[in-house]
Structures are given as structure tokens and as C-alpha cells.
Scaffold this active site. Structure first.
Site, mmCIF file in Angstrom:
data_model
loop_
_atom_site.group_PDB
_atom_site.id
_atom_site.type_symbol
_atom_site.label_atom_id
_atom_site.label_comp_id
_atom_site.label_asym_id
_atom_site.label_seq_id
_atom_site.Cartn_x
_atom_site.Cartn_y
_atom_site.Cartn_z
ATOM 1 N N HIS A 99 -8.603 11.775 10.361
ATOM 2 C CA HIS A 99 -9.512 12.923 10.330
ATOM 3 C C HIS A 99 -10.175 13.008 11.705
ATOM 4 O O HIS A 99 -10.402 11.976 12.343
ATOM 5 C CB HIS A 99 -10.674 12.727 9.357
ATOM 6 C CG HIS A 99 -10.332 12.504 7.921
ATOM 7 N ND1 HIS A 99 -9.957 11.288 7.418
ATOM 8 C CD2 HIS A 99 -10.371 13.345 6.854
ATOM 9 C CE1 HIS A 99 -9.762 11.394 6.111
ATOM 10 N NE2 HIS A 99 -9.996 12.630 5.742
ATOM 11 N N ASP A 102 -12.970 10.567 12.100
ATOM 12 C CA ASP A 102 -12.620 9.135 12.166
ATOM 13 C C ASP A 102 -12.552 8.626 13.597
ATOM 14 O O ASP A 102 -12.786 7.451 13.864
ATOM 15 C CB ASP A 102 -11.215 8.865 11.588
ATOM 16 C CG ASP A 102 -11.070 9.312 10.161
ATOM 17 O OD1 ASP A 102 -12.077 9.395 9.460
ATOM 18 O OD2 ASP A 102 -9.912 9.558 9.754
ATOM 19 N N GLU A 230 -3.820 18.540 -0.459
ATOM 20 C CA GLU A 230 -3.796 17.277 -1.211
ATOM 21 C C GLU A 230 -4.544 17.462 -2.527
ATOM 22 O O GLU A 230 -5.776 17.503 -2.555
ATOM 23 C CB GLU A 230 -4.431 16.167 -0.360
ATOM 24 C CG GLU A 230 -4.357 14.808 -1.026
ATOM 25 C CD GLU A 230 -4.862 13.690 -0.124
ATOM 26 O OE1 GLU A 230 -4.633 13.752 1.105
ATOM 27 O OE2 GLU A 230 -5.500 12.762 -0.653
ATOM 28 N N HIS A 269 -4.605 10.072 -7.354
ATOM 29 C CA HIS A 269 -5.106 11.393 -7.751
ATOM 30 C C HIS A 269 -4.342 11.871 -8.988
ATOM 31 O O HIS A 269 -4.921 12.516 -9.868
ATOM 32 C CB HIS A 269 -4.972 12.399 -6.616
ATOM 33 C CG HIS A 269 -5.813 12.075 -5.420
ATOM 34 N ND1 HIS A 269 -5.817 12.844 -4.280
ATOM 35 C CD2 HIS A 269 -6.680 11.056 -5.168
ATOM 36 C CE1 HIS A 269 -6.647 12.328 -3.398
ATOM 37 N NE2 HIS A 269 -7.179 11.231 -3.912
ATOM 38 N N ASP A 294 0.395 10.176 -0.299
ATOM 39 C CA ASP A 294 -0.594 9.116 -0.071
ATOM 40 C C ASP A 294 -0.288 8.092 -1.155
ATOM 41 O O ASP A 294 -0.435 8.378 -2.347
ATOM 42 C CB ASP A 294 -2.032 9.650 -0.208
ATOM 43 C CG ASP A 294 -2.517 10.314 1.073
ATOM 44 O OD1 ASP A 294 -1.716 10.436 2.020
ATOM 45 O OD2 ASP A 294 -3.696 10.699 1.118
ATOM 46 N N ASP A 305 -11.452 6.595 -7.537
ATOM 47 C CA ASP A 305 -10.425 6.590 -6.505
ATOM 48 C C ASP A 305 -10.567 5.267 -5.740
ATOM 49 O O ASP A 305 -11.223 5.210 -4.705
ATOM 50 C CB ASP A 305 -10.640 7.791 -5.574
ATOM 51 C CG ASP A 305 -9.385 8.150 -4.811
ATOM 52 O OD1 ASP A 305 -8.344 7.520 -5.058
ATOM 53 O OD2 ASP A 305 -9.449 9.069 -3.983
ATOM 54 N N ASP A 307 -8.345 3.475 -4.197
ATOM 55 C CA ASP A 307 -7.566 3.380 -2.954
ATOM 56 C C ASP A 307 -6.997 1.986 -2.704
ATOM 57 O O ASP A 307 -7.239 1.383 -1.649
ATOM 58 C CB ASP A 307 -8.426 3.818 -1.758
ATOM 59 C CG ASP A 307 -8.763 5.297 -1.810
ATOM 60 O OD1 ASP A 307 -7.901 6.086 -2.232
ATOM 61 O OD2 ASP A 307 -9.896 5.667 -1.433
ATOM 62 N N ASP A 337 -3.228 5.555 2.256
ATOM 63 C CA ASP A 337 -4.629 5.997 2.213
ATOM 64 C C ASP A 337 -5.373 4.953 1.362
ATOM 65 O O ASP A 337 -5.929 5.253 0.312
ATOM 66 C CB ASP A 337 -4.684 7.399 1.586
ATOM 67 C CG ASP A 337 -6.086 7.971 1.557
ATOM 68 O OD1 ASP A 337 -7.010 7.275 1.983
ATOM 69 O OD2 ASP A 337 -6.245 9.110 1.080
HETATM 70 C C1 XLS Z 1 -9.703 11.319 -0.917
HETATM 71 C C2 XLS Z 1 -8.509 11.714 -0.192
HETATM 72 C C3 XLS Z 1 -8.643 11.691 1.325
HETATM 73 C C4 XLS Z 1 -7.551 12.497 1.955
HETATM 74 C C5 XLS Z 1 -7.780 12.895 3.365
HETATM 75 O O1 XLS Z 1 -9.668 11.001 -2.103
HETATM 76 O O2 XLS Z 1 -7.459 10.907 -0.617
HETATM 77 O O3 XLS Z 1 -8.669 10.382 1.783
HETATM 78 O O4 XLS Z 1 -6.332 11.831 1.884
HETATM 79 O O5 XLS Z 1 -8.907 13.669 3.528
HETATM 80 NI NI NI Z 2 -5.562 10.851 0.262
HETATM 81 NI NI NI Z 3 -7.889 9.801 -2.539
#
Ligand code: XLS
Ligand code: NI
Ligand code: NI
Length: 437
Positions: A99, A102, A230, A269, A294, A305, A307, A337
Site C-alpha cells: 500500500h 506502507d 478484493e 475472506h 491472497d 481476519d 491472516d 497477506d
Molecule cells: C484486509 C485485506 C487487505 C488487502 C489490501 O483484510 O486483506 O490486507 O489485501 O488492502
Molecule cells: Ni488481503
Molecule cells: Ni484480509
């Protein structure tokens, strides 16, 4: 030198290796169905979780040593860039994603934002040419700053919409200059917390307008990459408009963008939307909007989420099979991600996390190859639908009959189809037996 310099470049050592810093399965040059592993997977490290975050959660601050975090100065942004590229080049994944927020130093005005992003872009371009790293996608952070609390494109205030447009123009153009292969829009706060204060119809129209502007600008500057949305059902909002692949497709159709925009599907997601990952992948191919992935998973019980890096090839194998059957992801890739757990304070943990994730994808890839080569699963499916390839089925599908004509024919022939086995257990066993690497 950086906090990531202790590990030497990660190599493939094979399944017998006991070296934690070696690939056991991912052998980038190994050929799988005529294509190198590296070219199937297009592995991508994301910037935000690993370098732009210290691991803070809502109960406590950061725990990971990331000496460049906090001050937001150019010097620190430079140090972050150098550390990130040090990590990338040692890991051996060919792509990264980021991003705007970032990578750049803090900025207060749009003018400063533009300047700070351009400044760091120069350094990123230099590091990219030194390390041969490629950019899978760039994106704008349109959800962290307080101005975006009520969304960006769907904000009740058109000035916020305009601010977001300015931010997207900067990062879309930077992505283009850096040779990015895609541009992602994740609508983090494009949704609502309560309908009582929300004009959904207006917000959806504004969201469509924003996306059309992004697509117009992409063509104007000659960006050849793919624009990706996304999907995510919620978090941080209670409801996000682009909740899943089907909702995104309806939105694209409504705005005439179904040939212009594809999806970036995130495993967790899908889980949060109550769907299987392979459902989302299969749906995206069916609608013709498969873009990129992702590949971070969640925890099926937490509803967050989380991750996490993937570590179970059998979970991913059905989606991988679909991807191989379609010849791969095109401009897309497999983006981690994903983030470390908060206790993972050793910089080496970041290597282990990625190596495990990469080997997991390689295992799923080999499993899918085995399933395809065996041909039994494809034959099972083909047999199940065989009637639709025979003349009668073809005629129905091609629209030869009206309801009346078909009903009359069915009565005349006195058809009486008998139930047949769906062979689900066999299908599942034909996947499981190949998940052995
Ligand atoms: C958040 C998203 C984010 C996107 C990029 O849940 O996964 O990380 O991938 O903005
Ligand atoms: Ni993502
Ligand atoms: Ni996410």
C-alpha cells in the site's frame, strides 16, 4: 545489513532436509504440467504485515522488532525499504505487494503525500533493479486514516471521495512506473456500520463512479495491468458492499465493468463470508473474473481476519486444481497477506512462516498435478454430465425447446430418469490420496 541478514538465501534442499531455512518441496525450476513451479505460483510477499506493522492488536502495542517504525520520517522509510528488500532477496519469492502508506514517510497534505511517495518510489525502483524483484500489485490505504472512518468512495462527504481519488492517482501511477502487474482495491470501509444513517443506493452509485474513474485513468496512462477488487464480507465495517465474488460480479455488471475488473480472492475472506475458498475461486472462473489470490487463512472458529500463513496443503488442493485446470492465474499470483503471531519476536520467524507457506503451496500444486495426471476425478465429473454432451442435452442447452415443447416431448417419451450416485466419497478420496508430499 538489516535485522533479516542472519539467514543466507533460502534454497531447495528436498524433503529429507532438516534445515529450517530451506525449502523441502518448493523447487522453483521443477516442471509441473509443462510449467515451472515458480511460474505457476508467482509467490508474493506483502509489505504491510511484515515491515509496516509491529504486531499491535487491540489489546496491546507492537512486539516485533522493527526499528524503523514510529517516527514516520524519510530516513525510517528508507531503512524499512532496505530491510524489506533484504528479506525479499534472501527468501527467493519473486514478487512483492504494498500500500502507499506502507512504504512512504508520513505526509500531512496531498502535495506532501505525492512528494513522499515519489521519493520512496525512487528507492524501491533501485532496489527492484538490484534484486530483480517484481511488483505484483500496488494499492492505496483508504481505510486507516481517521478521514476514512466512513469510507472512501462511499463516504457521505464528497471531499473525502476526492481525497481518495488523489491518493489513488498517485499510487496507480507509481504502480505503473514500477512495472506492477495489477492494481488492487480493497474496500476496507466501503460499507456501513448501521443502515439507520446510510443511503445505500447513493453509496453504491458513488462506489461505481469511483471504480469507473480508476479504470478510465488506467487506460489514460497506458497501465496494462489488471484492476482487482478484493471481496470481504465485513471487518472493519459491519457489512462491506463487495462481500464476495458473486456480489462483486453483480456490482461490475451493473457498472459495465465486468470486462475491466477482476477479483483478488483472499482465503479467509471466503471463510468469513461462510464460503469455501474453492467456491470463490470456482465462481470467479465461472464469471470470467479470476484475478489473483491472497493466500492467508483464518481460524474457522474465531470469526476474525487472523491472516495466518497457510500450512495445510489439502485445504488448498481443490482450489489449486481449479487454477491448474484453467492454466494458472494470468497476471495474478499467490500473495501472503499474512502475519506472524504476536509472540514471534525473532526476525527469523518471518522466514519460517514464509518457507512453510511456500512449501504448503508447492505441496498443493503437486497434489493437483497428481489428480490431473490420474484423470479419474475429471472422468467422474465428465461422466456425471455426459447427458449434456449427447444430442438431447445439447438441444435443450442450445435453446431448441420452449417449456411447452420440452414438456410435451417428455410426456410423449414417458421419460422416467433414475437417481445415480454423485460419488462424493470417491471424489474426496481421489483428492486425499494425492495430498501426500
Ligand atoms: C484486509 C485485506 C487487505 C488487502 C489490501 O483484510 O486483506 O490486507 O489485501 O488492502
Ligand atoms: Ni488481503
Ligand atoms: Ni484480509
Amino acid at each position: 545489513m538489516s535485522i533479516f541478514s542472519d539467514v543466507s538465501p533460502v534454497k531447495f534442499e528436498g524433503p529429507e532436509s532438516t534445515n529450517d531455512f530451506a525449502y523441502k518441496v518448493y523447487d522453483k525450476n521443477r516442471t509441473v504440467l509443462g510449467k515451472r513451479m515458480e511460474d505457476w505460483l508467482r509467490l508474493t510477499v506483502c509489505y504491510w504485515h511484515s515491515f509496516a506493522s509491529g504486531g499491535a492488536d487491540m489489546f496491546g502495542g507492537g512486539t516485533w522488532p522493527r526499528p524503523w517504525l514510529g517516527s514516520g520520517t524519510q530516513e525510517m522509510a528508507d531503512a524499512k525499504t532496505d530491510a524489506a528488500f533484504d528479506f525479499f532477496s534472501r527468501l527467493g519469492a519473486p514478487y512483492f505487494a504494498f500500500h502507499d502508506a506502507d512504504v512512504m514517510a508520513d505526509a500531512n497534505t496531498l502535495e506532501e503525500h505525492d512528494a513522499a511517495l515519489k521519493k520512496i518510489e525512487e528507492r524501491i525502483a533501485k532496489r527492484m533493479s538490484e534484486t530483480k524483484m517484481k511488483l505484483l500489485w500496488g494499492t492505496a490505504n483508504l481505510f486507516s486514516h481517521p478521514r476514512y472512518a466512513a469510507g472512501a468512495a462511499t463516504n457521505p462527504n464528497p471531499e473525502v471521495f476526492a481525497f481518495a481519488a488523489a491518493q489513488v492517482r498517485c499510487i496507480l501511477e507509481a504502480t505503473h512506473r514500477l512495472g506492477g502487474e495489477n492494481y488492487v482495491l480493497w474496500g476496507g470501509r466501503e460499507g456501513y456500520d448501521t443502515l439507520l444513517n446510510t443511503d445505500m443506493k447513493a453509496e453504491l452509485e458513488h462506489f461505481g463512479r469511483f471504480l469507473k474513474m480508476v479504470v478510465e485513468h488506467k487506460h489514460k496512462i497506458g497501465f496494462k495491468g489488471t484492476i482487482l477488487i478484493e471481496p470481504k464480507p465485513f471487518e472493519p465495517t459491519k457489512h462491506q458492499y463487495d462481500r464476495d465474488v458473486a456480489a462483486v460480479y453483480a456490482f461490475l455488471l451493473k457498472n459495465g465493468l465486468e470486462k475491466e475488473v477482476k477479483v483478488n480472492i483472499e482465503v479467509n475472506h471466503a471463510t468469513l463470508a461462510g464460503l469455501d475458498f474453492e467456491h470463490e475461486v470456482t465462481a470467479a472462473y465461472a464469471y470470467g473474473i479470476m484475478g489473483s489470490l491472497d493466500i492467508n487463512r483464518g481460524d474457522p472458529r474465531s470469526g476474525w481476519d487472523t491472516d495466518q500463513f497457510p500450512n495445510n496443503a489439502q485445504d488448498i488442493a481443490p482450489a489449486m486444481l481449479e487454477i491448474l485446470n484453467h492454466g494458472g492465474l494470468g497476471t495474478g499470483g499467490f500473495n501472503f497477506d499474512a502475519k506472524l503471531r504476536r509472540q514471534s519476536v525473532d526476525p527469523k520467524d518471518l522466514y519460517i512462516a514464509h518457507i512453510t507457506g511456500i512449501d504448503t503451496l508447492a505441496r498443493a500444486l503437486l497434489a493437483a498435478e497428481g489428480i490431473i495426471k490420474e484423470k479419474r476425478l475429471a472422468a467422474l465429473k465428465e461422466e456425471r454430465y455426459a447427458g449434456w454432451s449427447a444430442p438431447f442435452g445439447k438441444e435443450i442447452a442450445e435453446g431448441k425447446y420452449t417449456l411447452q415443447a420440452l414438456a410435451d416431448l417428455a410426456v410423449k417419451k414417458n421419460i422416467n430418469p433414475k437417481p445415480v450416485s454423485g460419488k462424493q466419497e470417491l471424489a474426496e478420496s481421489l483428492v486425499a490420496k494425492h495430498c501426500k508430499f
